[in-house]
Design a protein around this motif. Structure first.
Motif, PDB file in Angstrom:
ATOM      1  N   GLY A 145       0.787  -1.222   0.000  1.00  0.00           N
ATOM      2  CA  GLY A 145       0.000   0.000   0.000  1.00  0.00           C
ATOM      3  C   GLY A 145       0.819   1.272   0.000  1.00  0.00           C
ATOM      4  N   ILE A 146       2.128   1.179  -0.087  1.00  0.00           N
ATOM      5  CA  ILE A 146       2.965   2.384   0.018  1.00  0.00           C
ATOM      6  C   ILE A 146       2.636   3.397  -1.083  1.00  0.00           C
ATOM      7  N   GLY A 147       2.209   2.905  -2.226  1.00  0.00           N
ATOM      8  CA  GLY A 147       1.874   3.816  -3.314  1.00  0.00           C
ATOM      9  C   GLY A 147       0.482   4.405  -3.223  1.00  0.00           C
ATOM     10  N   ASP A 148      -0.325   3.936  -2.262  1.00  0.00           N
ATOM     11  CA  ASP A 148      -1.709   4.400  -2.140  1.00  0.00           C
ATOM     12  C   ASP A 148      -1.894   5.499  -1.099  1.00  0.00           C
ATOM     13  N   PHE A 149      -0.855   5.785  -0.332  1.00  0.00           N
ATOM     14  CA  PHE A 149      -0.982   6.767   0.740  1.00  0.00           C
ATOM     15  C   PHE A 149      -1.326   8.136   0.171  1.00  0.00           C
ATOM     16  N   ALA A 150      -2.343   8.762   0.738  1.00  0.00           N
ATOM     17  CA  ALA A 150      -2.821  10.050   0.214  1.00  0.00           C
ATOM     18  C   ALA A 150      -2.058  11.237   0.781  1.00  0.00           C
ATOM     19  N   GLY A 151      -1.284  11.001   1.827  1.00  0.00           N
ATOM     20  CA  GLY A 151      -0.550  12.099   2.442  1.00  0.00           C
ATOM     21  C   GLY A 151       0.838  12.271   1.860  1.00  0.00           C
ATOM     22  N   ARG A 152       1.691  12.872   2.632  1.00  0.00           N
ATOM     23  CA  ARG A 152       3.059  13.196   2.193  1.00  0.00           C
ATOM     24  C   ARG A 152       4.033  12.140   2.712  1.00  0.00           C
ATOM     25  N   GLN A 153       4.922  11.681   1.861  1.00  0.00           N
ATOM     26  CA  GLN A 153       5.997  10.781   2.266  1.00  0.00           C
ATOM     27  C   GLN A 153       7.336  11.418   1.916  1.00  0.00           C
ATOM     28  N   LEU A 154       8.270  11.342   2.841  1.00  0.00           N
ATOM     29  CA  LEU A 154       9.608  11.834   2.557  1.00  0.00           C
ATOM     30  C   LEU A 154      10.628  11.039   3.355  1.00  0.00           C
ATOM     31  N   HIS A 155      11.847  11.036   2.852  1.00  0.00           N
ATOM     32  CA  HIS A 155      12.957  10.359   3.513  1.00  0.00           C
ATOM     33  C   HIS A 155      13.766  11.389   4.306  1.00  0.00           C
TER      34      HIS A 155
END
Length: 352
Positions: A145-155
């Motif tokens: 589901g990592i590609g389905d997250f509607a919020g912000r992702q950052l490293h």
């Protein structure tokens, strides 16, 4: 640079802390060398770190050979900006021959020499030192589901401070120093949830980078001698710099077990528990930036290049500096990079 390849004794790839340490010792050895750096300005990866990042040791234990890092105003642990200033001054002080911005595209075998192909021409070298580090290859593990997250992702590599997180719900992933420092900062302005694959452990307050370096060195020496030694992991994982201690004392360092999947609105655990969040910060580490060495076909099954010290086993004209313990004890630290570079250059001068 002309279109014809330029010949030089040693090419150092990377102008960060490991590359500069190599340059210092090459200069002292009176070697003919250049340092090729892809960045536009000095400072290496430290120039891209978030402003509140602190080293794990006081300045006197965070220095390259020949030049002590000045203590920051008020003492304590140097910041990323302090480190950039120090590396910039170090480069100038020793008049190191850094050519930037120069991006190395590939290193290939070419008869008795190695050929270093860049966006500004080609170099031919008797020896190549690769010191590109890991910052340029951030690692994010895959979760369903990592590609389905509607919020912000950052490293970690894309984190620049707390300003855009005020009032948000943030999940911070990872049990190391970066996670703890970012959590300490964000927990003051946002609702934070810390998730780790195992319970995080803070080192005793009196243990800093100098002690960690000494432990790593003893462990490396014992391994070479076929003996067992106490590892750093037996003490803990996280250095208790002042900001982390403050967060600990106000109860902000409580960690939850790792989630098992990501859903559009947040994260979920195997027992069905879910948590809504606005952002996920992946403090999950880095991998060595070795793409330029691909034509040499040296990587093992673990993705690393087998070495004897810093020298590649299957290509003795190549040395690797600053990638972590596999390229020298604590070689990804300032003090470790300096000591590893000294040994590498001594061996290189014997290879003539």
């Amino acid at each position: 640079m002309t279109d014809a390849p330029r010949a030089v004794d040693v090419v150092v790839i990377g102008g960060g802390q490991a590359g500069l340490a190599a340059g210092y010792h090459l200069r002292r050895a009176k070697a003919d060398f250049v340092i090729l750096d892809a960045q536009h300005e000095p400072g290496g990866a430290w120039r891209h770190a978030w402003p509140s990042l602190r080293l794990f040791s006081p300045a006197q234990y965070s220095s390259l050979p020949g030049r002590m890092m000045p203590s920051p105003p008020g003492g304590g642990y140097p910041s990323a900006a302090d480190t950039v200033a120090y590396l910039s001054d170090y480069e100038r002080r020793y008049a190191l021959p850094v050519i930037r911005p120069t991006k190395v595209r590939a290193v290939r075998r070419s008869g008795a020499r190695l050929q270093v192909e860049t966006d500004a021409g080609t170099w031919r070298a008797r020896i190549v030192i690769s010191a590109t580090g890991t910052w340029w290859r951030p690692y994010v593990p895959h979760y369903p589901g990592i590609g389905d997250f509607a919020g912000r992702q950052l490293h970690t590599a894309g984190y620049h401070g707390p300003e855009t997180f005020h009032g948000k719900n943030v999940v911070i992933v990872g049990g190391g120093n970066s996670a703890a420092q970012i959590l300490a900062e964000l927990s003051a302005v946002a609702a934070t949830t810390w998730v780790t694959s195992r319970p995080p452990r803070l080192l005793p307050d009196e243990v800093d980078g100098q002690a960690l370096f000494d432990l790593a060195t003893r462990r490396h020496q014992a391994t070479l001698a076929g003996e067992s030694a106490t590892g750093i992991g037996n003490l803990g994982d996280i250095v208790a710099v002042p900001a982390v201690r403050e967060a600990r004392d106000r109860g902000a360092l409580k960690a939850e077990p790792m989630f098992t999947r990501i859903i559009p609105e947040g994260v979920a655990w195997s027992d069905g528990t879910t948590l809504a969040c606005d952002a996920i910060v992946w403090c999950t580490g880095f991998r060595p930036a070795l793409g330029h060495l691909a034509p040499l076909r040296l990587r093992g099954a673990d993705g690393l290049i087998p070495t004897d010290g810093t020298r590649a086993l299957d290509e003795p004209r190549l040395h690797l500096l600053g990638y972590g313990d596999w390229s020298g004890p604590a070689s990804a630290t300032l003090i470790g990079a300096g000591r590893t570079a000294k040994a590498a250059v001594a061996e290189i001068m014997k290879q003539r």
